[in-house]
Motif scaffolding. Structure first.
Motif, PDB file in Angstrom:
ATOM      1  N   ASP A 154       0.876  -1.163   0.000  1.00  0.00           N
ATOM      2  CA  ASP A 154       0.000   0.000   0.000  1.00  0.00           C
ATOM      3  C   ASP A 154       0.915   1.215   0.000  1.00  0.00           C
ATOM      4  O   ASP A 154       1.961   1.201   0.632  1.00  0.00           O
ATOM      5  CB  ASP A 154      -0.881   0.015   1.259  1.00  0.00           C
ATOM      6  CG  ASP A 154      -1.875  -1.139   1.281  1.00  0.00           C
ATOM      7  OD1 ASP A 154      -2.344  -1.540   0.200  1.00  0.00           O
ATOM      8  OD2 ASP A 154      -2.169  -1.634   2.380  1.00  0.00           O
ATOM      9  N   GLY A 155       0.543   2.252  -0.694  1.00  0.00           N
ATOM     10  CA  GLY A 155       1.349   3.468  -0.674  1.00  0.00           C
ATOM     11  C   GLY A 155       2.614   3.375  -1.491  1.00  0.00           C
ATOM     12  O   GLY A 155       3.694   3.748  -1.030  1.00  0.00           O
ATOM     13  N   LEU A 156       2.518   2.903  -2.719  1.00  0.00           N
ATOM     14  CA  LEU A 156       3.692   2.739  -3.579  1.00  0.00           C
ATOM     15  C   LEU A 156       4.447   4.053  -3.768  1.00  0.00           C
ATOM     16  O   LEU A 156       5.674   4.081  -3.713  1.00  0.00           O
ATOM     17  CB  LEU A 156       3.285   2.165  -4.934  1.00  0.00           C
ATOM     18  CG  LEU A 156       4.398   1.982  -5.964  1.00  0.00           C
ATOM     19  CD1 LEU A 156       5.478   1.042  -5.447  1.00  0.00           C
ATOM     20  CD2 LEU A 156       3.830   1.477  -7.275  1.00  0.00           C
ATOM     21  N   ASP A 157       3.721   5.141  -3.971  1.00  0.00           N
ATOM     22  CA  ASP A 157       4.398   6.425  -4.183  1.00  0.00           C
ATOM     23  C   ASP A 157       5.192   6.846  -2.949  1.00  0.00           C
ATOM     24  O   ASP A 157       6.318   7.345  -3.062  1.00  0.00           O
ATOM     25  CB  ASP A 157       3.391   7.510  -4.568  1.00  0.00           C
ATOM     26  CG  ASP A 157       2.760   7.239  -5.930  1.00  0.00           C
ATOM     27  OD1 ASP A 157       3.467   6.709  -6.813  1.00  0.00           O
ATOM     28  OD2 ASP A 157       1.570   7.553  -6.097  1.00  0.00           O
ATOM     29  N   ASP A 158       4.627   6.636  -1.765  1.00  0.00           N
ATOM     30  CA  ASP A 158       5.343   6.965  -0.528  1.00  0.00           C
ATOM     31  C   ASP A 158       6.582   6.087  -0.375  1.00  0.00           C
ATOM     32  O   ASP A 158       7.636   6.549   0.047  1.00  0.00           O
ATOM     33  CB  ASP A 158       4.440   6.806   0.698  1.00  0.00           C
ATOM     34  CG  ASP A 158       3.343   7.851   0.744  1.00  0.00           C
ATOM     35  OD1 ASP A 158       3.486   8.911   0.097  1.00  0.00           O
ATOM     36  OD2 ASP A 158       2.325   7.607   1.432  1.00  0.00           O
ATOM     37  N   LEU A 159       6.450   4.806  -0.714  1.00  0.00           N
ATOM     38  CA  LEU A 159       7.598   3.901  -0.629  1.00  0.00           C
ATOM     39  C   LEU A 159       8.699   4.344  -1.586  1.00  0.00           C
ATOM     40  O   LEU A 159       9.866   4.419  -1.206  1.00  0.00           O
ATOM     41  CB  LEU A 159       7.184   2.462  -0.934  1.00  0.00           C
ATOM     42  CG  LEU A 159       8.333   1.460  -1.007  1.00  0.00           C
ATOM     43  CD1 LEU A 159       9.000   1.302   0.352  1.00  0.00           C
ATOM     44  CD2 LEU A 159       7.856   0.124  -1.516  1.00  0.00           C
ATOM     45  N   ALA A 160       8.341   4.671  -2.826  1.00  0.00           N
ATOM     46  CA  ALA A 160       9.339   5.107  -3.805  1.00  0.00           C
ATOM     47  C   ALA A 160      10.048   6.370  -3.320  1.00  0.00           C
ATOM     48  O   ALA A 160      11.269   6.493  -3.443  1.00  0.00           O
ATOM     49  CB  ALA A 160       8.683   5.337  -5.165  1.00  0.00           C
ATOM     50  N   ALA A 161       9.294   7.299  -2.745  1.00  0.00           N
ATOM     51  CA  ALA A 161       9.904   8.521  -2.213  1.00  0.00           C
ATOM     52  C   ALA A 161      10.853   8.189  -1.061  1.00  0.00           C
ATOM     53  O   ALA A 161      11.937   8.764  -0.943  1.00  0.00           O
ATOM     54  CB  ALA A 161       8.831   9.498  -1.751  1.00  0.00           C
ATOM     55  N   GLY A 162      10.459   7.249  -0.217  1.00  0.00           N
ATOM     56  CA  GLY A 162      11.315   6.833   0.896  1.00  0.00           C
ATOM     57  C   GLY A 162      12.595   6.173   0.423  1.00  0.00           C
ATOM     58  O   GLY A 162      13.664   6.394   0.992  1.00  0.00           O
ATOM     59  N   LEU A 163      12.506   5.365  -0.631  1.00  0.00           N
ATOM     60  CA  LEU A 163      13.703   4.725  -1.175  1.00  0.00           C
ATOM     61  C   LEU A 163      14.687   5.776  -1.676  1.00  0.00           C
ATOM     62  O   LEU A 163      15.888   5.689  -1.424  1.00  0.00           O
ATOM     63  CB  LEU A 163      13.330   3.765  -2.309  1.00  0.00           C
ATOM     64  CG  LEU A 163      12.492   2.550  -1.922  1.00  0.00           C
ATOM     65  CD1 LEU A 163      12.105   1.761  -3.162  1.00  0.00           C
ATOM     66  CD2 LEU A 163      13.196   1.672  -0.925  1.00  0.00           C
ATOM     67  N   THR A 164      14.165   6.772  -2.354  1.00  0.00           N
ATOM     68  CA  THR A 164      15.022   7.855  -2.840  1.00  0.00           C
ATOM     69  C   THR A 164      15.621   8.622  -1.665  1.00  0.00           C
ATOM     70  O   THR A 164      16.819   8.920  -1.646  1.00  0.00           O
ATOM     71  CB  THR A 164      14.223   8.802  -3.750  1.00  0.00           C
ATOM     72  OG1 THR A 164      13.748   8.040  -4.861  1.00  0.00           O
ATOM     73  CG2 THR A 164      15.090   9.946  -4.246  1.00  0.00           C
ATOM     74  N   ALA A 165      14.798   8.917  -0.655  1.00  0.00           N
ATOM     75  CA  ALA A 165      15.282   9.662   0.517  1.00  0.00           C
ATOM     76  C   ALA A 165      16.359   8.890   1.271  1.00  0.00           C
ATOM     77  O   ALA A 165      17.260   9.485   1.863  1.00  0.00           O
ATOM     78  CB  ALA A 165      14.118   9.990   1.448  1.00  0.00           C
ATOM     79  N   ARG A 166      16.275   7.558   1.259  1.00  0.00           N
ATOM     80  CA  ARG A 166      17.271   6.740   1.950  1.00  0.00           C
ATOM     81  C   ARG A 166      18.515   6.512   1.098  1.00  0.00           C
ATOM     82  O   ARG A 166      19.425   5.789   1.479  1.00  0.00           O
ATOM     83  CB  ARG A 166      16.663   5.414   2.385  1.00  0.00           C
ATOM     84  CG  ARG A 166      15.646   5.583   3.509  1.00  0.00           C
ATOM     85  CD  ARG A 166      15.259   4.281   4.156  1.00  0.00           C
ATOM     86  NE  ARG A 166      14.536   3.361   3.311  1.00  0.00           N
ATOM     87  CZ  ARG A 166      13.221   3.381   3.093  1.00  0.00           C
ATOM     88  NH1 ARG A 166      12.485   4.331   3.622  1.00  0.00           N
ATOM     89  NH2 ARG A 166      12.649   2.463   2.338  1.00  0.00           N
ATOM     90  N   GLY A 167      18.559   7.119  -0.082  1.00  0.00           N
ATOM     91  CA  GLY A 167      19.770   7.107  -0.895  1.00  0.00           C
ATOM     92  C   GLY A 167      20.077   5.819  -1.611  1.00  0.00           C
ATOM     93  O   GLY A 167      21.244   5.505  -1.839  1.00  0.00           O
ATOM     94  N   LEU A 168      19.064   5.052  -1.996  1.00  0.00           N
ATOM     95  CA  LEU A 168      19.359   3.789  -2.673  1.00  0.00           C
ATOM     96  C   LEU A 168      20.145   3.993  -3.959  1.00  0.00           C
ATOM     97  O   LEU A 168      21.075   3.268  -4.228  1.00  0.00           O
ATOM     98  CB  LEU A 168      18.069   3.033  -2.963  1.00  0.00           C
ATOM     99  CG  LEU A 168      17.517   2.276  -1.774  1.00  0.00           C
ATOM    100  CD1 LEU A 168      16.218   1.592  -2.139  1.00  0.00           C
ATOM    101  CD2 LEU A 168      18.497   1.255  -1.273  1.00  0.00           C
ATOM    102  N   THR A 169      19.785   4.978  -4.751  1.00  0.00           N
ATOM    103  CA  THR A 169      20.493   5.145  -6.012  1.00  0.00           C
ATOM    104  C   THR A 169      21.952   5.510  -5.782  1.00  0.00           C
ATOM    105  O   THR A 169      22.801   5.187  -6.591  1.00  0.00           O
ATOM    106  CB  THR A 169      19.821   6.208  -6.896  1.00  0.00           C
ATOM    107  OG1 THR A 169      19.733   7.423  -6.159  1.00  0.00           O
ATOM    108  CG2 THR A 169      18.443   5.765  -7.312  1.00  0.00           C
TER     109      THR A 169
END
Length: 118
Positions: A67-82
């Motif tokens: 649930d909340g795919l957009d929030d998860l994607a934003a969190g992944l970016t915020a946690r510096g995965l890339t």
């Protein structure tokens, strides 16, 4: 019938894998099974283990629906995965409207996250 999931991901660089997994799942390992294996339990009856097995690395592809795919994607970016070696390789919308983003590690392993239609 109760079904348990115990999914494994073989990696070539075990020293780098725990950091990527922690950033992806936003939590440390549930337990460390050995010097080259760590286990996370993202939900009841669900476990994912990361194991240093270079000869098998690069062939995993697992997808989780959230649930909340957009929030998860934003969190992944915020946690510096890339910045830590896990790049979003593909984003798609399936014919039934389900959205999915696949992230790939340097050795080729893929982790997909999917969610409800727009």
């Amino acid at each position: 019938m109760t079904v348990d999931l115990f999914a494994g991901i073989s990696v070539d660089d075990y020293a780098a894998a725990p950091d990527r997994c922690e950033r992806l799942l936003d939590s440390p390992p549930t337990f460390v099974a050995s010097e080259t294996e760590a286990v996370r339990e993202p939900g009841e009856h669900r476990s994912v283990f990361i194991e240093g097995r270079p000869e098998h690395a690069g062939h995993a592809l697992h997808t989780v629906f959230v649930d909340g795919l957009d929030d998860l994607a934003a969190g992944l970016t915020a946690r510096g995965l890339t910045a830590r070696g896990l790049e979003r390789a593909k984003r798609e919308t399936c014919p039934n409207g389900i959205r999915k983003a696949t992230y790939r590690a340097p050795e080729g392993n893929g982790i997909g996250v999917g969610g409800a239609p727009f």
